[in-house]
Design an enzyme around this catalytic site. Structure first.
Site, PDB file in Angstrom:
ATOM      1  CE  LYS A 136       1.815 -18.028   0.386  1.00  0.00           C
ATOM      2  NZ  LYS A 136       0.897 -19.134   0.591  1.00  0.00           N
ATOM      3  CE1 TYR A 196      -3.150  -2.869   0.107  1.00  0.00           C
ATOM      4  CE2 TYR A 196      -4.224  -1.770   1.933  1.00  0.00           C
ATOM      5  CZ  TYR A 196      -4.205  -2.768   0.985  1.00  0.00           C
ATOM      6  OH  TYR A 196      -5.244  -3.655   0.918  1.00  0.00           O
ATOM      7  CG  ASP A 234      -1.705 -19.928   2.518  1.00  0.00           C
ATOM      8  OD1 ASP A 234      -0.920 -19.517   3.385  1.00  0.00           O
ATOM      9  OD2 ASP A 234      -1.354 -20.698   1.617  1.00  0.00           O
ATOM     10  CG  ASP A 283      -7.452  -3.572   3.709  1.00  0.00           C
ATOM     11  OD1 ASP A 283      -8.433  -3.390   4.443  1.00  0.00           O
ATOM     12  OD2 ASP A 283      -7.329  -3.052   2.587  1.00  0.00           O
TER      13      ASP A 283
END
Ligand code: NAI
Length: 333
Positions: free
Chosen positions: A171, A124, A204, A228
């Site tokens: 991740k 972002y 995930d 988010d």
């Protein structure tokens, strides 16, 4: 002494729900001197800026703001007022406590977790460009400084609020350098908090675990994009965006606001639900050290929604905003 708090009505249903929230907050008995400032599409039409300097200066002075939602055009137009505020005041931590409310229908009854999201970098950062026509590159920025700062915030929050565990989400199996740095920074900070359990989980896998059994989590620590998305998933665990509060916090200022938008479809009709703004206000009262007023406010919301007689339309009821505010004030009396 009264606390000085800036309030920003915002756009759409913002003015209605913020006004309602101020009325209910005042009814808790807490002494607040409210000062208005403007942000969003409406003030942009009047002044040419959706975030006038005077608004930033006023929040910097008061240190605390209660903000209504502000409208942002998709894919064009000015930068969102929210992003502008976060940058101008360095509001690096986005905080969203997610707690079940009695009487609000959801899959789980006893969810009680907190999402801490890094607010200033990651994907972002706004660094996107066209490499050649048909190919766009977006740059994910991760710094040790911001990652360490948000990890410290999460652990300090956990300690202050008697939380037991911090879970860092990443991740790093795929994004070995960027998410690897976020994870490593959290690990380094965790070494200073031996009183708080620490674990890491891949984003995930977190999604599956959250929807199967949210009770296994306490404080979740995430970089910007995952934060988010996961914070909205968590809101869904307790009944949606209308029943969770949020805040953007920095070292010198904090802005408390509902996570929903301006709801243009119902704006001005007197049927909007101010609960999310009120739950943000509960966080604000805690931030101001007004623990008793915060508990009274939460108690009134839980009582009225738990009884189920006075509810706005979005929660399956027929009450107007006015009727709901009156019921909350009666519960506080
Ligand atoms: P939205 O949250 O405004 O509306 C989605 C749906 O939820 C609508 O049906 C709306 O009526 C309903 N809803 C939302 N809040 C409600 C409330 N308090 N009471 C009853 N019903 C409620 O999301 P949307 O339509 O995607 O966004 C509209 C505008 O809001 C956009 O300009 C967007 O940029 C802005 N926005 C601003 C935010 C902020 O300032 N923090 C956050 C999210 C969106």
């Amino acid at each position: 002494m009264a606390h000085k708090v800036t309030y920003i009505p915002g756009d759409g249903i913002g003015p209605e729900v913020v006004e309602a929230a101020r009325e209910v907050i005042d009814a808790t008995g807490v002494k607040i001197e409210w000062e208005r400032a403007d942000a969003g599409a409406e003030v942009e039409v009047r002044t040419g800026s959706n975030l006038p300097d005077a608004t930033i200066e006023q929040i910097a002075r008061s240190g605390v703001a209660l903000k209504g939602p502000t409208a942002t055009a998709v894919g064009r137009g000015s930068r969102s007022a929210n992003v502008g505020l976060r940058k101008a005041l360095d509001l690096y931590a986005n905080l969203r406590p997610v707690k079940s409310i009695p009487g609000i229908k959801s899959r789980y009854e006893n969810v009680d977790l907190v999402v801490v999201r890094e607010n200033t970098e990651g994907l972002y950062s706004g660094l996107e460009h066209i490499v050649v026509p048909g190919v766009v590159e977006a740059i994910k920025i991760v710094t040790e400084r911001a990652s360490t700062r948000i990890a410290r915030f999460a652990f300090e929050y956990a300690r202050r609020h008697k939380r037991k565990k911090v879970t860092v989400v990443h991740k790093a199996n795929i994004m070995k350098l960027s998410d690897g740095l976020f994870l490593e920074s959290a690990r380094n900070v965790a070494r200073n908090y031996s009183d708080i359990e620490f674990e890491d989980v891949i984003v995930d896998a977190l999604c599956t675990k959250l929807v199967l059994d949210p009770s296994q989590f306490d404080v979740l620590l995430l970089e910007n994009l995952y934060g988010d998305i996961i914070s909205d998933l968590c809101a869904g665990l307790v009944g949606g965006l209308g029943v969770v509060g949020g805040a953007n916090i920095g070292d010198t200022a904090a802005v408390f606001e509902a996570v929903h938008g301006t709801a243009p479809d119902i704006a001005g009709k007197g049927v909007a639900n101010p609960t999310a703004v009120l739950l943000s206000a509960e966080m604000m009262l805690l931030h101001l050290g007004e623990h008793e007023a915060a508990a009274r406010l939460r108690g009134a919301i839980e009582k009225v929604l738990g009884e189920g007689k006075v509810r706005t339309r979005d929660l399956g009821g027929t009450a107007t905003l006015r009727e709901y505010v009156d019921a909350l004030k009666a519960a506080l009396a």
